[in-house]
Write a protein that holds these residues in place. Structure first.
Motif, mmCIF file in Angstrom:
data_model
loop_
_atom_site.group_PDB
_atom_site.id
_atom_site.type_symbol
_atom_site.label_atom_id
_atom_site.label_comp_id
_atom_site.label_asym_id
_atom_site.label_seq_id
_atom_site.Cartn_x
_atom_site.Cartn_y
_atom_site.Cartn_z
ATOM 1 N N CYS A 157 0.850 -1.191 0.000
ATOM 2 C CA CYS A 157 0.000 0.000 0.000
ATOM 3 C C CYS A 157 0.888 1.244 0.000
ATOM 4 O O CYS A 157 1.807 1.356 0.810
ATOM 5 C CB CYS A 157 -0.883 0.001 1.240
ATOM 6 S SG CYS A 157 -1.919 1.469 1.308
ATOM 7 N N LYS A 159 -0.348 4.310 0.448
ATOM 8 C CA LYS A 159 -1.003 5.390 1.194
ATOM 9 C C LYS A 159 -0.263 5.594 2.525
ATOM 10 O O LYS A 159 0.567 4.771 2.922
ATOM 11 C CB LYS A 159 -2.462 5.026 1.447
ATOM 12 C CG LYS A 159 -3.274 4.977 0.166
ATOM 13 C CD LYS A 159 -3.919 6.301 -0.070
ATOM 14 C CE LYS A 159 -4.601 6.396 -1.396
ATOM 15 N NZ LYS A 159 -3.751 6.843 -2.497
ATOM 16 N N CYS A 161 -1.983 6.502 5.639
ATOM 17 C CA CYS A 161 -2.972 6.709 6.709
ATOM 18 C C CYS A 161 -2.224 6.642 8.041
ATOM 19 O O CYS A 161 -1.474 5.691 8.288
ATOM 20 C CB CYS A 161 -4.071 5.666 6.641
ATOM 21 S SG CYS A 161 -4.899 5.641 5.036
ATOM 22 N N TYR A 163 -2.831 5.998 11.090
ATOM 23 C CA TYR A 163 -3.101 4.991 12.126
ATOM 24 C C TYR A 163 -2.649 3.593 11.721
ATOM 25 O O TYR A 163 -2.702 2.669 12.520
ATOM 26 C CB TYR A 163 -4.625 4.940 12.405
ATOM 27 C CG TYR A 163 -5.434 4.791 11.132
ATOM 28 C CD1 TYR A 163 -5.615 3.542 10.546
ATOM 29 C CD2 TYR A 163 -5.957 5.900 10.477
ATOM 30 C CE1 TYR A 163 -6.314 3.408 9.355
ATOM 31 C CE2 TYR A 163 -6.657 5.776 9.293
ATOM 32 C CZ TYR A 163 -6.829 4.528 8.737
ATOM 33 O OH TYR A 163 -7.501 4.398 7.555
ATOM 34 N N CYS A 164 -2.206 3.429 10.466
ATOM 35 C CA CYS A 164 -2.161 2.086 9.878
ATOM 36 C C CYS A 164 -0.751 1.507 9.753
ATOM 37 O O CYS A 164 0.175 2.189 9.311
ATOM 38 C CB CYS A 164 -2.811 2.144 8.504
ATOM 39 S SG CYS A 164 -2.985 0.530 7.739
ATOM 40 N N VAL A 166 -0.141 -1.191 7.804
ATOM 41 C CA VAL A 166 -0.022 -1.973 6.569
ATOM 42 C C VAL A 166 1.120 -1.520 5.645
ATOM 43 O O VAL A 166 1.884 -2.356 5.161
ATOM 44 C CB VAL A 166 -1.382 -2.027 5.825
ATOM 45 C CG1 VAL A 166 -1.235 -2.626 4.431
ATOM 46 C CG2 VAL A 166 -2.381 -2.840 6.634
ATOM 47 N N PRO A 167 1.296 -0.211 5.408
ATOM 48 C CA PRO A 167 2.412 0.173 4.527
ATOM 49 C C PRO A 167 3.764 -0.318 5.067
ATOM 50 O O PRO A 167 4.647 -0.674 4.291
ATOM 51 C CB PRO A 167 2.336 1.703 4.516
ATOM 52 C CG PRO A 167 0.901 2.002 4.814
ATOM 53 C CD PRO A 167 0.479 0.955 5.799
ATOM 54 N N GLN A 201 -4.865 -4.371 -0.888
ATOM 55 C CA GLN A 201 -5.151 -3.406 0.188
ATOM 56 C C GLN A 201 -5.752 -2.143 -0.391
ATOM 57 O O GLN A 201 -6.472 -1.409 0.286
ATOM 58 C CB GLN A 201 -3.871 -3.038 0.945
ATOM 59 C CG GLN A 201 -3.325 -4.131 1.807
ATOM 60 C CD GLN A 201 -4.280 -4.520 2.917
ATOM 61 O OE1 GLN A 201 -5.200 -3.794 3.247
ATOM 62 N NE2 GLN A 201 -4.048 -5.681 3.491
ATOM 63 N N HIS A 237 -10.299 2.120 -2.298
ATOM 64 C CA HIS A 237 -10.060 3.395 -1.618
ATOM 65 C C HIS A 237 -10.881 4.474 -2.335
ATOM 66 O O HIS A 237 -10.869 4.521 -3.572
ATOM 67 C CB HIS A 237 -8.571 3.741 -1.662
ATOM 68 C CG HIS A 237 -8.201 4.853 -0.728
ATOM 69 N ND1 HIS A 237 -8.581 6.157 -0.952
ATOM 70 C CD2 HIS A 237 -7.517 4.845 0.440
ATOM 71 C CE1 HIS A 237 -8.137 6.911 0.043
ATOM 72 N NE2 HIS A 237 -7.493 6.134 0.905
ATOM 73 N N ARG A 276 -6.512 10.699 5.135
ATOM 74 C CA ARG A 276 -7.249 9.874 4.172
ATOM 75 C C ARG A 276 -7.351 10.530 2.802
ATOM 76 O O ARG A 276 -7.700 9.875 1.825
ATOM 77 C CB ARG A 276 -8.656 9.572 4.727
ATOM 78 C CG ARG A 276 -8.663 8.590 5.875
ATOM 79 C CD ARG A 276 -8.289 7.193 5.434
ATOM 80 N NE ARG A 276 -9.313 6.557 4.610
ATOM 81 C CZ ARG A 276 -9.188 5.338 4.098
ATOM 82 N NH1 ARG A 276 -8.087 4.628 4.298
ATOM 83 N NH2 ARG A 276 -10.141 4.813 3.364
HETATM 84 FE FE1 SF4 Z 1 -3.236 1.603 3.144
HETATM 85 FE FE2 SF4 Z 1 -5.733 1.009 3.871
HETATM 86 FE FE3 SF4 Z 1 -3.822 1.129 5.728
HETATM 87 FE FE4 SF4 Z 1 -4.692 3.378 4.568
HETATM 88 S S1 SF4 Z 1 -5.910 1.954 5.871
HETATM 89 S S2 SF4 Z 1 -2.543 2.799 4.889
HETATM 90 S S3 SF4 Z 1 -5.109 2.685 2.477
HETATM 91 S S4 SF4 Z 1 -3.940 -0.316 4.036
#
Ligand code: SF4
Ligand code: SAM
Length: 452
Positions: A157, A159, A161, A163-164, A166-167, A201, A237, A276
């Motif tokens: 990903c 992005k 964000c 709080y996340c 995942v990246p 994602q 997204h 976002r």
């Molecule tokens: Fe990526 Fe989704 Fe996490 Fe945002 S919420 S950083 S778009 S995985």
């Protein structure tokens, strides 16, 4: 035969599918499924780090496994997935009996590392490998009895964000080529799967690295594959939801009338702090555009409550947005601070108790909306793709409509997973519908949800 394996999976569909790839890779080496984790020669934990609770479950599982590992000298224990990426060597420092720590983009190296793990020196690989997206797609051990097959279209990903994790855990975006994806869809159709779900994602940012085709092109091409009746894709997204994708959804009957579009909050201030890239007005305009193109589409979303500093008024804005959009389904969470994220450094003055109350309030509202929405469907007939026996009533069947709504119903004729039947809804709850088969009508055909 080499031995037996057990894979314990937490988290999203992406993780579920990664586990299917790992199982395929293990079976390719001659391993067979074990009856339980303590019985297995290889135990892999495919983990989720999205919230703190998900991470805690991994350590609880490992503690429970400890005696079996102590009793079986040959057992190999591996931690894979997002917790592995996030904690790396920290997992082995805490629990030295873990032999293998593999991030999501290193799981293609599983066969090589399994051979080496037997020397008990411990292996940690959290490299975010390029081309990891190609690993394991040829040899997938899919969960038996399912009508839907997952297809990873992109990894990572781009992005930010706040709080996340995942990246950080899955790295930069990488897309698989169109031809490889269509090849997989054709193979799945040949194996008898009527439904595929494209996973990423940020799935609507998919771009073929060779032809530069967009997701709309992939959806249209997949719709032309003989035998595929239903196509889903997740997670979209709001910033990448192009008119072309909406047009493809309207034009291609095989693309399901369901769209998962996380909003996260209804407050402009919070959405900005989350980075976002849109505010509530922009999201609402998107929802309107979606419904203009596809009036019957079921819209689902994700919401986070209790983001640092979220005021009562800001939470009320989220409730107002939810009331306005009237989502068909929602996944809602209390904000969980994650290591090394921007949001985790923000001052958080919302008491934990108030956060839980907000979640309960939001969920009660959503249940009300879902019940109203489902009740309005009573009396209408739907095309249902049968998934198997109903979980609650063994004598009944369960299946889904194109909008992803669960419908339970009895049938005079025995049915099999993958059959397509017409069912008239007779009763509604917030989570599902019950109905009666329209035994006179010809089954199959149309894929739109409402037919009468
Ligand atoms: Fe990526 Fe989704 Fe996490 Fe945002 S919420 S950083 S778009 S995985
Ligand atoms: N890529 C998707 C997106 O952009 O929404 C899904 C990411 S995540 C696997 C699924 C959901 O978990 C998110 O949409 C968000 O609502 C929630 N989530 C992510 N990080 C969170 C956190 N730190 N605390 C609580 N919920 C979180």
């Amino acid at each position: 035969m080499t031995g037996t394996y057990w894979i314990e999976t937490w988290g999203c569909q992406m993780n579920e599918h990664d586990s299917e790839k790992m199982a395929g890779s293990l079976e390719g080496l001659g391993y067979a499924p074990a009856a339980s984790a303590p019985d297995a020669d290889v135990v892999l934990l495919n983990t989720c780090a999205i919230r703190e609770k998900a991470e805690e479950k991994v350590y609880q599982f490992l503690e429970k496994l400890r005696p079996a590992r102590a009793a079986n000298d040959g057992m190999i224990v591996g931690v894979c997935g997002c917790v592995a990426q996030l904690q790396g060597q920290g997992i082995r420092d805490r629990l030295p009996f873990v032999d293998l720590v593999l991030g999501p983009r290193a799981s293609g190296k599983l066969p090589e590392y399994l051979a080496r793990a037997k020397d008990r020196r411990g292996i940690v690989d959290t490299t975010l490998y390029q081309d990891s997206i190609l690993a394991g797609t040829e040899n997938v051990r899919r969960q038996p009895g399912r009508v839907k097959a997952y297809v990873t279209v992109m990894e990572g990903c781009n992005k930010t964000c706040t709080y996340c994790v995942v990246p950080a855990t899955r790295g930069r975006e990488e897309s698989r080529p169109l031809e490889a994806l269509l090849g997989e869809v054709r193979r799945l159709a040949g194996e008898g799967y009527p439904e595929v779900e494209f996973l990423g994602q940020n799935v609507n940012a998919w771009r073929c690295p060779a032809t530069k085709a967009h997701l709309g092109d992939l959806l249209r091409a997949a719709g032309r594959v003989a035998g595929i009746r239903r196509i889903r894709f997740t997670t979209s997204h709001p910033l990448h939801l192009s008119e072309d994708i909406l047009r493809a959804m309207a034009e291609v009957p095989e693309i399901c009338d369901a769209l998962h579009l996380p909003v996260q909050s209804g407050s402009a201030r919070v959405l900005k702090a989350m980075r976002r890239g849109y505010d509530a007005e922009k999201y609402l305009a998107k929802a309107e555009e979606i419904r203009k193109w596809n009036p019957g589409v079921a819209l689902s979303t994700d919401v986070i409550v209790g983001f640092p500093g979220e005021t009562e008024a800001e939470f009320a804005e989220t409730l107002a947005l939810v009331r306005h959009v009237r989502f068909d389904q929602m996944f809602s969470f209390v904000y969980s601070p994650r290591p090394n994220t921007v949001a985790s450094m923000l001052r958080d003055d919302v008491p934990a108790e108030r956060k839980s109350e907000r979640l309960a309030e939001l969920q009660a509202l959503q249940r009300e909306i879902q019940l109203e929405r489902h009740r309005a469907l009573v009396g209408r007939t739907f095309e249902v793709l049968v998934e198997g026996r109903s979980r609650r009533r063994e004598e009944e069947y369960a299946g889904r409509t194109t909008c992803n709504r669960m419908l339970n119903f009895p049938s005079a004729r025995p049915l099999a997973a993958g059959d397509v039947v017409r069912v008239k809804a007779t009763w509604a709850s917030p989570v599902s519908l019950r109905g009666e088969r329209d035994e006179r009508a010809a089954d199959g055909g149309e894929t739109r949800e409402a037919m009468a």
